[in-house]
Each structure stands twice: as structure tokens, then as C-alpha cells.
Design an enzyme around this catalytic site. Structure first.
Site, mmCIF file in Angstrom:
data_model
loop_
_atom_site.group_PDB
_atom_site.id
_atom_site.type_symbol
_atom_site.label_atom_id
_atom_site.label_comp_id
_atom_site.label_asym_id
_atom_site.label_seq_id
_atom_site.Cartn_x
_atom_site.Cartn_y
_atom_site.Cartn_z
ATOM 1 N N CYS A 1 0.706 -1.256 0.045
ATOM 2 C CA CYS A 1 0.124 0.021 0.003
ATOM 3 C C CYS A 1 0.947 1.056 -0.475
ATOM 4 O O CYS A 1 1.381 1.251 1.108
ATOM 5 C CB CYS A 1 -0.899 0.205 1.345
ATOM 6 S SG CYS A 1 -1.929 1.506 1.422
ATOM 7 N N CYS B 1 -1.141 3.912 2.130
ATOM 8 C CA CYS B 1 -0.238 3.930 3.769
ATOM 9 C C CYS B 1 0.866 4.285 4.225
ATOM 10 O O CYS B 1 1.508 4.236 5.147
ATOM 11 C CB CYS B 1 -0.761 2.699 4.072
ATOM 12 S SG CYS B 1 -1.946 1.954 2.901
ATOM 13 N N ASP B 2 1.689 3.791 3.494
ATOM 14 C CA ASP B 2 3.781 3.226 3.515
ATOM 15 C C ASP B 2 4.589 4.262 3.051
ATOM 16 O O ASP B 2 5.830 4.543 3.123
ATOM 17 C CB ASP B 2 4.116 2.056 3.555
ATOM 18 C CG ASP B 2 3.307 1.359 4.120
ATOM 19 O OD1 ASP B 2 2.975 1.846 5.843
ATOM 20 O OD2 ASP B 2 3.088 0.086 3.812
#
Ligand code: NAP
Length: 304
Positions: A130, A133-134
């Protein structure tokens, strides 16, 4: 607890079905395991969903759909499905038991792994599925994306907001992604495609420090020093719990007809968990709509 309609999964297919069912005055419950929005939560810029000419962030689109479903009375509850009892039309979760008249399966799909040693241990420690997200953890660093589909290319472009270099490792010499995306990526100076290579080894103990890649034509191997590896090699349907309940194909995709009715007449299915050629937010929304209208018609027939 009794509901007219239970929808399993709160992605675009499930939320669209919820909008239609609750607007038809049916008591509608969406059961979601993680977060509403499905894969949209992990998607950065959505540029091809109609109605948003400037594009929209995936999570924002998810919350707008949630808001719209709630406006008509949809209930959303965060529960994990344990069992579906088809004889009694009962859905058992980790917290409750529900009886429903119609069930809509919109369980979606989850990212595929490469299946390499240490892939699980290093997830969250350099390996990610992701970028939304990261991505921000890799500011100024060298990272790689694996895959050549729309997801890989879109997310590689997003990662250039943070990373110094974004390698795209693809097992062929041509991306699968749409031409528009390919061109956008290849115009970006931070993106460096690595053609005809597969990842064979992950390096690092506490954190990822690099990977070994192998040329599929020459079998020659080389080490690439990177601190982040984003894997986007497709998705598999989240239907493990549904096998034996409704018919699925050899890959686990639910078989549903054009009305999105499954092999069980009161169970409908929509979105990426269904066997179909195109997996888009727009097609998931279309599926959710079809499954909902079919469910409403089924309930009307059942009352006659
Ligand atoms: P996908 O289209 O199935 O692409 C997967 C990519 O990973 C392919 O390039 C494939 O290579 C590669 N791959 C698969 N297994 C691999 C392995 N073991 N090692 C290395 N590479 C591997 O998956 P996706 O990109 O996640 O897209 C899924 C669906 O969502 C598609 O229908 C896509 O169109 C849709 N989607 C649409 C949008 C959009 O419209 N903006 C955005 C995201 C996703 P090969 O090409 O050689 O097979």
C-alpha cells in the site's frame, strides 16, 4: 437480530448496494471487517471515476459513498464473519448472529504476495502492499515497485512524491497498464523501469536492505539496494469463507449471473470477488447496483 439485507463488505460494490437497498426502505446492514472503502482506502488518485474531473483520493471517495449510504439509513458494523448458515439464512460474526432475507457478498479481493522467503517477516519493515499507507516513510530513499499493471504504475507515480528513485521491476518488456499511465510514468524522471526481471530474494533482517533480481532471459542475477519494496502483482478474491456456500471458479471467484445472483437464489454477489473481466471502481459500483436491484426484485417476488 433480523435484517432485510445483509451486505458483506464495505467497498464500492457493497456501499452502492447499500445505497440502493436502504433507499428502497429495506433494513440494510453492511458488515465490514477492516475499514469502509475497500481497496479504495489503499488507492491514491482515482482519475477515471466519473463525476470527479480533477480526480479524487480513494479514501475520500470511500467516505463519500459511506455518507450517502448512511443518509438512507444503512447501518455499518465492524465485525468479522465466522459462518453463513444457508438453511436458516443466518450470518454469524465474531460478535453477533443475524438473520436476513437477502445476502449480498461484496467481499472484494486482497493483494497477492510474491511468496518469497522473509516476505511476511519484512512486511511493514520495508515491504508494503500500500503506497498510500507507507509511501511517506520512504522520503528521499530508493524504492522499487513490482508489477506492470495499473496498480503498480499508478502507485509508482504516487511514490515519486516521496522517494528519490522508484524502480519498476516488471517480468516482461512491456507494461500491462493503460497507455496513459505508462506514458505518465515513463515521463517521470524519478521512475526507472527494470524490464524482464523478477525478484528472487529479499535481504535484511530487521528491515529490508535490498533485493536480488533475476533476468528472465539470461538468468543473470544482481542485487539492488533499496529500503522499500512495494508489491502490486494482482489480487485474489476474499472468498475462502464462501467456498461450499456459493459456487466459485477454480481461482475462488464467485460465479454470479447477469443479475448478480449466485448459485443460491437469495445470495447475490458484487465487485471484485465475482468472476468478471474488468475490475474497476466503476464496474464494482455497477455490480453493487445490479445486485441491489435484483435483491429488491427477489424480495418483492417472495412477498407475492
Ligand atoms: P493486474 O492487472 O493483474 O496486474 C498484475 C501485474 O503484476 C502484471 O503486470 C503481472 O505481470 C504482474 N505479476 C503478476 N504476478 C507476478 C509475479 N509473481 N511476479 C512478478 N510480477 C507479477 O493487477 P492490478 O494492476 O492490481 O489491477 C487489478 C485490476 O484492477 C485490473 O483489472 C486493473 O485494470 C484494475 N485497476 C484499475 C485502475 C484504474 O483504472 N485506474 C487502477 C488499479 C487497478 P504480466 O503483465 O506479465 O502478467
Amino acid at each position: 437480530m433480523e435484517k432485510d439485507v445483509i451486505i458483506i463488505g464495505g467497498g464500492p460494490a457493497g456501499l452502492t448496494a447499500a445505497i440502493y437497498c436502504s433507499r428502497a426502505m429495506l433494513s440494510t446492514l453492511v458488515l465490514e471487517e477492516q475499514s469502509v472503502g475497500g481497496q479504495m482506502v489503499f488507492t491514491t488518485d482515482v482519475e477515471n471515476y466519473p463525476g470527479f474531473p480533477e480526480g479524487i483520493m480513494g479514501p475520500e471517495l470511500g467516505s463519500l459513498m459511506e455518507k450517502q449510504a448512511k443518509r438512507f439509513g444503512t447501518e455499518i458494523s465492524y465485525e468479522s464473519i465466522k459462518n453463513i448458515d444457508t438453511t436458516n439464512k443466518k450470518v454469524v460474526t465474531d460478535r453477533n448472529e443475524y438473520i436476513c432475507k437477502v445476502l449480498i457478498l461484496a467481499t472484494g479481493a486482497s493483494p497477492m504476495k510474491l511468496g518469497l522467503e522473509k516476505e511476511n517477516e519484512l512486511t511493514g519493515k520495508g515491504i508494503s502492499y500500500c503506497a498510500t499507507c507507507d509511501g511517506a516513510f520512504f522520503r528521499g530513499q530508493d524504492v522499487a515497485v513490482v508489477g506492470g499493471g495499473n496498480t503498480a504504475i499508478e502507485e509508482a507515480i504516487f511514490l515519486t512524491n516521496f522517494a528519490k528513485t522508484v524502480y519498476i521491476i516488471h517480468r516482461r518488456d512491456k507494461f500491462r497498464a493503460e497507455k496513459y499511465l505508462q506514458e505518465k510514468a515513463l515521463r517521470n524522471e524519478k521512475i526507472k523501469p527494470i524490464w524482464n526481471k523478477i525478484v528472487t530474494k529479499l535481504h535484511g533482517d530487521e528491515f529490508l536492505t535490498g533485493i536480488t533480481i533475476r533476468d528472465v532471459l539470461t538468468t543473470e542475477e544482481q542485487v539492488l539496494d533499496i529500503s522499500g519494496l512495494f508489491i502490486f502483482v494482482g489480487y485474489k478474491p476474499r472468498t475462502d469463507l464462501l467456498k461450499g456456500i456459493v459456487e466459485v471458479d477454480e481461482n475462488g471467484y464467485i460465479l454470479a449471473n447477469e443479475f448478480r445472483q449466485t448459485s443460491v437464489n437469495w445470495i447475490f454477489a458484487a465487485g471484485d470477488c465475482v468472476k468478471k473481466p474488468y475490475k474497476q471502481i466503476a464496474t464494482a459500483v455497477g455490480d453493487g447496483c445490479t445486485a441491489a436491484i435484483s435483491s429488491i426484485a427477489y424480495l418483492e417476488m417472495a412477498q407475492k
